[in-house]
Design a protein around this motif. Structure first.
Motif, PDB file in Angstrom:
ATOM      1  N   TYR A   1       2.107  -3.550  -6.572  1.00 15.38           N
ATOM      2  CA  TYR A   1       2.923  -4.696  -6.173  1.00 15.38           C
ATOM      3  C   TYR A   1       4.408  -4.294  -6.185  1.00 15.38           C
ATOM      4  O   TYR A   1       4.828  -3.430  -6.966  1.00 15.38           O
ATOM      5  CB  TYR A   1       2.716  -5.873  -7.121  1.00 15.38           C
ATOM      6  CG  TYR A   1       1.359  -6.510  -7.016  1.00 15.38           C
ATOM      7  CD1 TYR A   1       1.136  -7.564  -6.133  1.00 15.38           C
ATOM      8  CD2 TYR A   1       0.315  -6.063  -7.806  1.00 15.38           C
ATOM      9  CE1 TYR A   1      -0.126  -8.151  -6.045  1.00 15.38           C
ATOM     10  CE2 TYR A   1      -0.946  -6.646  -7.722  1.00 15.38           C
ATOM     11  CZ  TYR A   1      -1.152  -7.688  -6.845  1.00 15.38           C
ATOM     12  OH  TYR A   1      -2.386  -8.263  -6.748  1.00 15.38           O
ATOM     13  N   THR A   2       5.138  -4.987  -5.336  1.00 21.63           N
ATOM     14  CA  THR A   2       6.604  -4.813  -5.295  1.00 21.63           C
ATOM     15  C   THR A   2       7.254  -6.121  -5.736  1.00 21.63           C
ATOM     16  O   THR A   2       6.940  -7.198  -5.190  1.00 21.63           O
ATOM     17  CB  THR A   2       7.092  -4.452  -3.885  1.00 21.63           C
ATOM     18  OG1 THR A   2       6.497  -3.230  -3.490  1.00 21.63           O
ATOM     19  CG2 THR A   2       8.609  -4.309  -3.867  1.00 21.63           C
TER      20      THR A   2
ATOM     21  N   HIS B   1      11.463  -3.491  -7.874  1.00 17.78           N
ATOM     22  CA  HIS B   1      10.608  -2.844  -8.866  1.00 17.78           C
ATOM     23  C   HIS B   1       9.193  -2.759  -8.292  1.00 17.78           C
ATOM     24  O   HIS B   1       8.743  -3.687  -7.592  1.00 17.78           O
ATOM     25  CB  HIS B   1      10.595  -3.649 -10.167  1.00 17.78           C
ATOM     26  CG  HIS B   1       9.548  -3.220 -11.134  1.00 17.78           C
ATOM     27  ND1 HIS B   1       9.648  -2.090 -11.912  1.00 17.78           N
ATOM     28  CD2 HIS B   1       8.326  -3.782 -11.451  1.00 17.78           C
ATOM     29  CE1 HIS B   1       8.583  -1.967 -12.660  1.00 17.78           C
ATOM     30  NE2 HIS B   1       7.754  -3.004 -12.402  1.00 17.78           N
ATOM     31  N   SER B   2       8.514  -1.680  -8.589  1.00 19.49           N
ATOM     32  CA  SER B   2       7.108  -1.541  -8.169  1.00 19.49           C
ATOM     33  C   SER B   2       6.255  -1.218  -9.382  1.00 19.49           C
ATOM     34  O   SER B   2       6.698  -0.532 -10.311  1.00 19.49           O
ATOM     35  CB  SER B   2       6.975  -0.443  -7.108  1.00 19.49           C
ATOM     36  OG  SER B   2       7.315   0.834  -7.663  1.00 19.49           O
ATOM     37  N   GLY B   3       4.976  -1.732  -9.348  1.00 20.93           N
ATOM     38  CA  GLY B   3       4.070  -1.469 -10.465  1.00 20.93           C
ATOM     39  C   GLY B   3       2.642  -1.885 -10.143  1.00 20.93           C
ATOM     40  O   GLY B   3       2.403  -2.721  -9.259  1.00 20.93           O
TER      41      GLY B   3
ATOM     42  N   THR C   1       0.822  -1.213   0.000  1.00 21.67           N
ATOM     43  CA  THR C   1       0.000   0.000   0.000  1.00 21.67           C
ATOM     44  C   THR C   1       0.850   1.255   0.000  1.00 21.67           C
ATOM     45  O   THR C   1       0.329   2.373   0.063  1.00 21.67           O
ATOM     46  CB  THR C   1      -0.901   0.015   1.241  1.00 21.67           C
ATOM     47  OG1 THR C   1      -0.081  -0.073   2.417  1.00 21.67           O
ATOM     48  CG2 THR C   1      -1.896  -1.159   1.214  1.00 21.67           C
ATOM     49  N   SER C   2       2.171   1.067  -0.051  1.00 19.72           N
ATOM     50  CA  SER C   2       3.057   2.237  -0.069  1.00 19.72           C
ATOM     51  C   SER C   2       3.062   2.866  -1.453  1.00 19.72           C
ATOM     52  O   SER C   2       2.413   2.383  -2.373  1.00 19.72           O
ATOM     53  CB  SER C   2       4.472   1.824   0.339  1.00 19.72           C
ATOM     54  OG  SER C   2       4.974   0.868  -0.571  1.00 19.72           O
ATOM     55  N   GLN C   3       3.854   3.921  -1.572  1.00 20.02           N
ATOM     56  CA  GLN C   3       3.935   4.636  -2.834  1.00 20.02           C
ATOM     57  C   GLN C   3       4.872   3.902  -3.806  1.00 20.02           C
ATOM     58  O   GLN C   3       5.831   3.238  -3.395  1.00 20.02           O
ATOM     59  CB  GLN C   3       4.465   6.061  -2.603  1.00 20.02           C
ATOM     60  CG  GLN C   3       3.558   6.910  -1.738  1.00 20.02           C
ATOM     61  CD  GLN C   3       2.219   7.172  -2.416  1.00 20.02           C
ATOM     62  OE1 GLN C   3       2.142   7.386  -3.633  1.00 20.02           O
ATOM     63  NE2 GLN C   3       1.132   7.145  -1.622  1.00 20.02           N
TER      64      GLN C   3
END
Length: 445
Positions: free
Chosen positions: A123-124, A114-116, A87-89
């Motif tokens: 998701y991370t 990576h986040s997307g 739930t982070s940025q």
């Protein structure tokens, strides 16, 4: 040190310095390359994962049930993929080294984060490779690079040594040509075979220099021969006149003494002119060399001729000749002149009751070294290089001679390709060494 040795040393030092620098930089270079390769592989795997998610959906990568995180290790646990809902940025992709659990222990991994968003959920992703497996590749590359570097350095060094030797061959040929010059008459050399313009220019310059020297010597020899020949005639006329005047019955005693002194002066001038003519004839190669000379026999004849002078100074003569010194092709007359001049000097400059030693022994290559040693006053080291120059005398106490005896010796030695050296020191005395060339068999008539 020769030019070739200096170039080889310079090449070796430069290669060694280059190898040392590369060996010091090699670990850092290889490690950087391995890390970059690993990072690139992680990005490639991320793209593959993203393509798979786009194809089958993210649910295939998540566990069944309410859990929103899944971590997958390969069989050896050297690589892992971690997918987690968050739930982070969102953040930019990062790569770093982080500890992870492997077989129950903390192990460093190279991790791509990576986040997307997928289906509206953030998701991370984490994709990692064990640093230990990376270091295995690192060690392999470092070892391979080290061997490749050593092989490259040695190969290039050997190639350069061969190339340097090939490029400098004209220098050896030029030196051989200069050594072959044993007198003013230089051998007729063909043009130097080389494509290096510097060596071509050097060879041409040396050829021009030898031609100039040859012309100068030719002029000098011609002048000496002509002058000596022309002067002998008036001197002979004067000697005849003095002899006729001495026969006069009413000649005053004082005039008779002056005529005798003048006659001795003319005799010395005649001897000097005849010696100069001999040198000129020797240098002009006017003596046939068609004999095989027994040097021991010539030495015996010369000693017999000088027995009175040897006995007068009470000089002891020692013979230590081994083998049979022979010289061919040669002129026995000239070899006798050479030997008797050396023995005369050994007597003249020896001390009363001194010693003359005649020794010799064969050398490798069928050459023979003949030594004539006397126990007289040693010659100063500064005078040795000028010993064979004409009209050079270094003993003011010796009244006889005009300094031409050793000049004759040198001319005869050069004509017969005999190498002559002189050593002189207090105690052993002065030694003239003659290195006779190998015997050349003459054709039978």
């Amino acid at each position: 040190m020769k030019l070739q040795q200096k170039l080889v040393l310079l090449t070796t030092l430069s290669k060694g310095l280059m190898a040392a620098i590369l060996l010091l930089a090699l670990p850092w270079v290889v490690q950087t390359l391995v890390m970059r390769h690993t990072d690139s592989a992680l990005r490639t795997e991320l793209r593959q994962v993203q393509a798979r998610i786009a194809q089958v959906g993210i649910g295939e990568f998540l566990p069944q049930g309410p859990a929103m995180r899944r971590t997958h290790y390969d069989l050896l646990q050297d690589e892992f993929i971690d997918l987690q809902a968050t739930t982070s940025q969102p953040f930019r992709d990062t790569i770093g080294t982080f500890p992870r659990r492997q077989h129950g222990a903390a192990v460093d991994f190279r991790v791509l984060r990576h986040s997307g968003y997928y289906q509206g959920q953030l998701y991370t992703f984490e994709i990692g490779k064990s640093i230990a497996s990376v270091e295995d590749v690192y060690d392999l590359l470092r070892t391979s690079a080290g061997y490749a570097l050593a092989f490259t350095v040695l190969t290039t060094l050997l190639i350069e040594l061969g190339v340097i030797g090939h490029l400098l061959q004209p220098v050896d040929h030029i030196v051989e040509r200069l050594r072959a010059v044993r007198g003013p008459q230089a051998p007729d050399f063909p043009p130097l075979r080389t494509t290096t313009s510097d060596f071509q220019y050097l060879d041409a310059s040396i050829q021009q220099m030898l031609l100039k020297i040859q012309r100068v010597f030719e002029q000098e020899r011609q002048f000496i021969a002509n002058a000596s020949h022309e002067l002998l005639t008036p001197i002979s006329i004067l000697q005849n006149r003095f002899e006729n005047m001495l026969r006069a019955e009413n000649l005053p005693e004082e005039a008779e003494a002056q005529l005798v002194t003048s006659q001795k002066t003319l005799q010395r001038m005649t001897a000097t002119l005849r010696t100069l003519l001999l040198i000129s004839r020797v240098e002009n190669n006017q003596f046939p060399r068609n004999e095989t000379v027994d040097v021991r026999e010539v030495l015996t004849d010369a000693v017999e001729e000088l027995e009175d002078r040897i006995g007068h100074k009470q000089i002891s003569l020692q013979w230590n000749l081994t083998g049979q010194p022979m010289l061919a092709p040669a002129s026995r007359t000239l070899i006798f002149t050479l030997i008797i001049n050396l023995l005369s000097n050994a007597i003249k400059y020896n001390r009363a009751g001194g010693e003359i030693e005649i020794s010799g022994q064969p050398e490798a290559g069928e050459a023979y070294v003949l030594n004539i040693r006397n126990t007289g006053k040693p010659i100063a080291a500064d005078n040795l290089p000028h010993l064979f120059e004409r009209f050079r005398r270094f003993d003011p106490e010796a009244a006889e001679g005009e300094g031409l005896g050793l000049a004759v010796v040198r001319s005869i030695a050069q004509l017969h390709f005999v190498q002559i050296t002189v050593t002189s020191e207090k105690g052993p005395g002065t030694t003239f060494s003659l290195r006779l060339p190998p015997l050349v068999l003459l054709p039978t008539p």
